[in-house]
Design a protein around this motif. Sequence first.
Motif, PDB file in Angstrom:
ATOM      1  N   ASP A  10       0.819  -1.213   0.000  1.00 36.14           N
ATOM      2  CA  ASP A  10       0.000   0.000   0.000  1.00 36.14           C
ATOM      3  C   ASP A  10       0.854   1.265   0.000  1.00 36.14           C
ATOM      4  N   ARG A  11       2.170   1.096  -0.005  1.00 34.44           N
ATOM      5  CA  ARG A  11       3.142   2.201  -0.028  1.00 34.44           C
ATOM      6  C   ARG A  11       3.035   3.079   1.213  1.00 34.44           C
ATOM      7  N   VAL A  12       2.653   2.448   2.322  1.00 39.97           N
ATOM      8  CA  VAL A  12       2.539   3.141   3.603  1.00 39.97           C
ATOM      9  C   VAL A  12       3.888   3.177   4.310  1.00 39.97           C
ATOM     10  N   VAL A  13       4.656   2.101   4.217  1.00 41.72           N
ATOM     11  CA  VAL A  13       5.937   2.001   4.905  1.00 41.72           C
ATOM     12  C   VAL A  13       7.066   1.707   3.922  1.00 41.72           C
ATOM     13  N   GLY A  14       8.280   1.989   4.386  1.00 42.12           N
ATOM     14  CA  GLY A  14       9.468   1.672   3.614  1.00 42.12           C
ATOM     15  C   GLY A  14      10.574   1.212   4.537  1.00 42.12           C
ATOM     16  N   GLU A  15      11.608   0.683   3.917  1.00 43.07           N
ATOM     17  CA  GLU A  15      12.790   0.219   4.641  1.00 43.07           C
ATOM     18  C   GLU A  15      13.781   1.370   4.743  1.00 43.07           C
ATOM     19  N   ASN A  16      14.064   1.807   5.979  1.00 44.43           N
ATOM     20  CA  ASN A  16      15.001   2.922   6.118  1.00 44.43           C
ATOM     21  C   ASN A  16      16.442   2.437   6.069  1.00 44.43           C
ATOM     22  N   ASN A  17      17.377   3.368   6.093  1.00 42.58           N
ATOM     23  CA  ASN A  17      18.789   3.022   5.934  1.00 42.58           C
ATOM     24  C   ASN A  17      19.457   2.587   7.242  1.00 42.58           C
ATOM     25  N   GLN A  18      18.635   2.334   8.262  1.00 48.08           N
ATOM     26  CA  GLN A  18      19.161   1.848   9.540  1.00 48.08           C
ATOM     27  C   GLN A  18      18.627   0.458   9.883  1.00 48.08           C
ATOM     28  N   GLY A  19      17.905  -0.159   8.928  1.00 53.13           N
ATOM     29  CA  GLY A  19      17.415  -1.516   9.145  1.00 53.13           C
ATOM     30  C   GLY A  19      16.047  -1.620   9.774  1.00 53.13           C
ATOM     31  N   TYR A  20      15.317  -0.524   9.797  1.00 55.59           N
ATOM     32  CA  TYR A  20      13.994  -0.521  10.413  1.00 55.59           C
ATOM     33  C   TYR A  20      12.948   0.003   9.426  1.00 55.59           C
ATOM     34  N   LEU A  21      11.682  -0.223   9.761  1.00 57.95           N
ATOM     35  CA  LEU A  21      10.590   0.310   8.959  1.00 57.95           C
ATOM     36  C   LEU A  21      10.324   1.758   9.334  1.00 57.95           C
ATOM     37  N   THR A  22       9.887   2.518   8.349  1.00 54.69           N
ATOM     38  CA  THR A  22       9.481   3.903   8.559  1.00 54.69           C
ATOM     39  C   THR A  22       8.153   4.122   7.855  1.00 54.69           C
ATOM     40  N   ILE A  23       7.266   4.856   8.514  1.00 53.71           N
ATOM     41  CA  ILE A  23       6.009   5.244   7.866  1.00 53.71           C
ATOM     42  C   ILE A  23       6.339   6.317   6.836  1.00 53.71           C
ATOM     43  N   ILE A  24       5.963   6.070   5.605  1.00 48.05           N
ATOM     44  CA  ILE A  24       6.192   7.014   4.515  1.00 48.05           C
ATOM     45  C   ILE A  24       4.978   7.921   4.346  1.00 48.05           C
ATOM     46  N   ARG A  25       3.824   7.309   4.403  1.00 45.31           N
ATOM     47  CA  ARG A  25       2.569   8.037   4.208  1.00 45.31           C
ATOM     48  C   ARG A  25       1.562   7.482   5.207  1.00 45.31           C
ATOM     49  N   LEU A  26       1.249   8.278   6.205  1.00 49.78           N
ATOM     50  CA  LEU A  26       0.268   7.837   7.197  1.00 49.78           C
ATOM     51  C   LEU A  26      -1.116   7.841   6.561  1.00 49.78           C
ATOM     52  N   PRO A  27      -1.803   6.707   6.587  1.00 49.04           N
ATOM     53  CA  PRO A  27      -3.136   6.644   5.983  1.00 49.04           C
ATOM     54  C   PRO A  27      -4.090   7.664   6.602  1.00 49.04           C
ATOM     55  N   GLU A  28      -4.982   8.175   5.775  1.00 47.12           N
ATOM     56  CA  GLU A  28      -5.958   9.155   6.260  1.00 47.12           C
ATOM     57  C   GLU A  28      -7.015   8.513   7.140  1.00 47.12           C
ATOM     58  N   GLU A  29      -7.369   7.293   6.839  1.00 44.08           N
ATOM     59  CA  GLU A  29      -8.407   6.599   7.602  1.00 44.08           C
ATOM     60  C   GLU A  29      -7.832   6.280   8.991  1.00 44.08           C
ATOM     61  N   PRO A  30      -8.428   6.818  10.057  1.00 41.90           N
ATOM     62  CA  PRO A  30      -7.844   6.711  11.397  1.00 41.90           C
ATOM     63  C   PRO A  30      -7.547   5.287  11.873  1.00 41.90           C
ATOM     64  N   TYR A  32      -6.935   2.617  10.082  1.00 38.20           N
ATOM     65  CA  TYR A  32      -5.829   2.065   9.301  1.00 38.20           C
ATOM     66  C   TYR A  32      -4.514   2.726   9.709  1.00 38.20           C
ATOM     67  N   ALA A  33      -4.554   4.010  10.012  1.00 37.19           N
ATOM     68  CA  ALA A  33      -3.358   4.716  10.477  1.00 37.19           C
ATOM     69  C   ALA A  33      -2.872   4.122  11.801  1.00 37.19           C
ATOM     70  N   GLN A  34      -3.774   3.879  12.734  1.00 36.89           N
ATOM     71  CA  GLN A  34      -3.404   3.286  14.019  1.00 36.89           C
ATOM     72  C   GLN A  34      -2.863   1.874  13.834  1.00 36.89           C
ATOM     73  N   ARG A  38       0.906   0.634  14.803  1.00 41.90           N
ATOM     74  CA  ARG A  38       1.063  -0.507  15.710  1.00 41.90           C
ATOM     75  C   ARG A  38       1.956  -1.590  15.078  1.00 41.90           C
ATOM     76  N   ILE A  39       1.724  -1.881  13.801  1.00 43.84           N
ATOM     77  CA  ILE A  39       2.507  -2.915  13.119  1.00 43.84           C
ATOM     78  C   ILE A  39       3.970  -2.488  12.997  1.00 43.84           C
ATOM     79  N   VAL A  40       4.212  -1.237  12.619  1.00 44.57           N
ATOM     80  CA  VAL A  40       5.581  -0.740  12.472  1.00 44.57           C
ATOM     81  C   VAL A  40       6.304  -0.785  13.816  1.00 44.57           C
ATOM     82  N   GLU A  41       5.641  -0.365  14.864  1.00 49.55           N
ATOM     83  CA  GLU A  41       6.267  -0.394  16.189  1.00 49.55           C
ATOM     84  C   GLU A  41       6.619  -1.821  16.593  1.00 49.55           C
ATOM     85  N   ALA A  42       5.705  -2.757  16.395  1.00 52.07           N
ATOM     86  CA  ALA A  42       5.947  -4.151  16.772  1.00 52.07           C
ATOM     87  C   ALA A  42       7.076  -4.756  15.932  1.00 52.07           C
ATOM     88  N   GLU A  43       7.053  -4.509  14.640  1.00 54.94           N
ATOM     89  CA  GLU A  43       8.099  -5.057  13.763  1.00 54.94           C
ATOM     90  C   GLU A  43       9.465  -4.483  14.130  1.00 54.94           C
TER      91      GLU A  43
END
Length: 93
Positions: A10-30, A32-34, A38-43
């Motif tokens: 969905d092009r919401v997250v990407g792989e940053n240059n430190q080995g972790y996920l980063t939110i690229i585009r926070l979804p507008e739908e609340p 889905y954004a939450q 939550r998934i990025v934090e857990a991963e």
Amino acid sequence: MGEVQNLKNDRVVGENNQGYLTIIRLPEEPSYAQYALRIVEAENKDRQILYKQAALREKEPMQVIENQYSLLWREHSFPGEWIQRRDGKWLQR
């Protein structure tokens, strides 16, 4: 990993240059954004545990392990997914 892949698709997250996920585009739908947050934090917590174990096992600084995994995650990303280059610039693979 299926949930992470869905966020990548969905092009919401990407792989940053430190080995972790980063939110690229926070979804507008609340909700889905939450969910995405939550998934990025857990991963990222899981990855940090993995990296710490690897650092201890390989007797390497954490940053070395993060850099190694960063390269691995970027190399295994699919066309169109967001990745961050070493210089900090984001691009779609």
